[in-house]
Design an enzyme around this catalytic site. Structure first.
Site, short mmCIF file in Angstrom:
data_model
loop_
_atom_site.label_atom_id
_atom_site.label_comp_id
_atom_site.label_asym_id
_atom_site.label_seq_id
_atom_site.Cartn_x
_atom_site.Cartn_y
_atom_site.Cartn_z
N THR A 119 7.01 17.93 33.79
CA THR A 119 6.48 17.31 35.02
C THR A 119 5.95 15.91 34.66
OG1 THR A 119 4.37 18.47 34.74
CG2 THR A 119 5.96 19.45 36.27
N THR A 143 0.07 21.93 33.58
CA THR A 143 0.44 23.31 33.35
C THR A 143 1.21 23.48 32.06
OG1 THR A 143 0.66 23.60 35.71
CG2 THR A 143 1.45 25.36 34.35
N GLU A 193 -1.71 13.36 29.21
CA GLU A 193 -1.56 12.42 30.33
C GLU A 193 -2.24 11.09 30.03
OE1 GLU A 193 -2.93 14.58 33.71
OE2 GLU A 193 -0.94 15.38 34.15
N THR A 238 -1.26 14.65 47.24
CA THR A 238 -0.90 16.03 47.57
C THR A 238 0.30 16.04 48.51
OG1 THR A 238 -2.70 15.86 49.16
CG2 THR A 238 -3.02 17.30 47.31
#
Lengths: 398, 398
Positions: free
Chosen positions: B146, B184, B263, B398
């Site tokens: 991701t 995740t 990240e 979102t």
């Protein structure tokens, strides 16, 4: 409760002053023969002034507090104790009080010896001009700042149940809960109500749990955190819950001011945990959300990312049923319910997400979560995580 | 131990493939009638695929794993379970295996229903071209990413004490430990050694404690974390510590790759806690340092700020004497001792601080702390905290 506007000098008999030169500052708070209690960092690595102050307050008494910014006097061994005592002695000599009646506190870089050649002249200037003026309260509140961008003060007048009027006045520093190197929470609170040091201590502990202990900026805990509560004993009266209310008000106001001034913070966030089985659960849930780097960056980006909120609740260590949870995002005027007892409301009503987005752009955001599992609730205070935070802490040099 | 270079396909009988379209991807790992065990997130809010996989692996068996990126299938209730099962059924039908023998995993946005109209065609393409090639291993490793910037793989060949040769091969995704919305951690490991699922489970648990559980990027814990270990059972042999060594090696390598790709991370940090009373203390101390926002920003700013390190140790919850602590900052070649059993070495030798500064500018920084209080030690893995982290997580919508 009446809000007063003279900072730490809102109590007439308290004298104060502060003076600053470059990154170093010294503040003094003075009232002879006060009752005084303290609460300190739980960090295993704590600074020399905490050793000194803890000892000096053993008898529950103090006449003065001398505080320096610019150097934390931490990890400085015997030399640190000696230098801290030298600062206390300077105050004691000038004010003609026993050195054991002087409390000391420090904030700033840790692991470096105090430059007394710089700090003593500043302290002398502070000590030479103590008074009860508005200006001096400001000087004191400003002298203890480090990365803080604004001074933090709060004072109130309130009445006991029997009508006796009393005051509580405080000032603090801290851009959060926060950086060992620069941040450090220091708080100094005065009252004129005559209470035993045992009652003051209990009362202070109670307020701190709801206020300073509920502030998170970066999750780091300082080596120097100190909150002192000093009573001038001028007003006779028995402790009742109105005293607690006034002290809570002052502490919570100061806590919010710190969160709002969090390092690099652009926005203030309040997280209310409701419907928890017990207070411990409420604290865990609210602090987990307010501390989450992902919630904090979502706030910076004005993104009503409830997924990050529920995930932070999920790893808080509290046992709850995700299908019973409600989450709202709001401000002082309204709440936008995003998750309603496990149902995501924005699936059928996307306009709610837009409303929440608008709120997230504001300077104050109130997140409410409800586990619908009990009666306990508490509020935590925090701020967003911004690039400015990274700059402040990355570009700082030892 | 020999390093292999074919990723998850380093075991000849394992077939894999992956395919990506925009932010959505699907990877498949296939070997009929494998023994398979898993470890999952401890977040109270966990995703539908975890429900499904946990159930399907109850008998310790699997034939295929199907993984999608782009949607976490979390907080999606019955519809989430239904859609996760539909993905499993698709794999089962194509590969002609029972649906109960298919494990599923998901990573991506939480709180949204899976877009099967997008994901099923991608899954069909992946399932149609399974093979054991280097290219397919790459496709599988890339399809599950991701916010990761690089694929993460590790494979080794090793021998049991009796000389029997076996392999362990793995791939994972995760830019840390990490974002519920995008991060995740998912890990998939294969071996050819025939071990019972009880032994595999114990062995996996042991490796995870030293590897994936020791990675911190932002302290947030995902709703979807899943690590599966699958054995093709082709090599007969009894478990011994060389199997553990190989599995540890693969897991630690994958964990380091994740920390390095944290990240926004620019630098990789390894924190070794030594001389601790017990393993629990060592874990607390090392993770407290590796997680500290102030240590992470100091790393970003190349500032050898040992004060922040000792402060993070101090609030770790571990009881120790600060005057016994040693701290060094180093790389693979050397250690610069900054604090030596409570003595700050840089006071008398300022050149050491300069040396440490040079090391802090490098891409890999190894911090060693020693409590001189016991024999336990462990290593935690992390990265710096940069503006880029804030950008990635603030600008995500979102």
């Amino acid at each position: 409760m009446k809000i007063l506007d003279k900072g730490i000098c809102s109590i007439d008999s308290v004298k104060a002053n502060g003076y600053r030169e470059g990154k170093y500052g010294v503040a003094v708070i003075y009232h002879e023969n006060s009752t005084c209690v303290g609460v300190y960092t739980t960090n295993k690595v704590y600074a020399a002034p905490i050793d000194i102050t803890r000892k000096h307050l053993e008898n529950g008494k103090a006449s003065a507090i001398i505080v320096n910014s610019g150097n934390a006097n931490c990890y400085t061994k015997e030399e640190g104790i000696r230098k801290g005592l030298e600062m206390a002695q300077l105050a004691a000599d000038t004010l003609e009080v026993p050195v054991e009646d002087v409390a000391v506190a420090s904030t700033g870089v840790i692991g470096r010896q105090m430059p007394l050649n710089i700090l003593k002249p500043i302290a002398e200037k502070s000590l030479a001009n103590l008074s009860n003026s508005r200006e001096n309260a400001t000087r004191a509140a400003e002298a203890i700042l480090t990365t803080d961008t604004v001074k933090k003060e709060c004072a109130v007048e309130h009445a006991l149940h029997d009508g006796t009027r009393f005051k509580v006045a405080g000032m603090c520093k801290g851009s959060g809960m926060i950086a060992p190197n620069m941040g450090t929470m220091l708080g100094f609170i005065t009252t004129d109500l005559n209470l035993s040091h045992e009652v003051l201590q209990e009362s202070l502990n109670r307020s701190i749990r709801k206020s300073f202990n509920m502030v998170v900026v970066d999750g780091d805990e300082s080596t120097n955190d100190t909150v002192l509560l000093l009573s001038t004993n001028e007003v006779e009266g028995e402790y009742d819950d109105n005293f607690q209310e006034a002290l809570d008000y002052v502490c919570i106001s100061l806590a919010k001011q710190m969160a709002r001034d969090g390092e690099g913070a652009d926005k203030f966030m309040q997280v209310e945990a409701n419907g928890c089985r017990n207070l411990d659960d409420a604290i865990k849930v609210s602090k987990s959300v307010v501390s989450s780097s992902l919630v904090k960056t979502a706030l910076a980006g004005a993104d009503p990312n409830w997924g990050r909120i529920i995930s932070a609740m999920g790893y808080s260590g509290v046992d709850f049923n995700p299908d019973n949870v409600s989450i709202s995002i709001g401000n002082e005027e309204k709440d936008v319910v995003i998750v309603d007892r496990g149902e995501v409301t924005t699936y059928s009503r996307p306009e709610l997400l837009e409303e929440a987005e608008e709120i997230m752009k504001e300077k104050t955001v109130i997140i409410k979560v409800n586990l619908h599992d009990g009666e306990s609730c508490i509020t935590a205070y925090g701020c967003d995580l911004t690039c400015e935070y990274v700059h402040i802490n990355a570009d700082y040099t030892t």
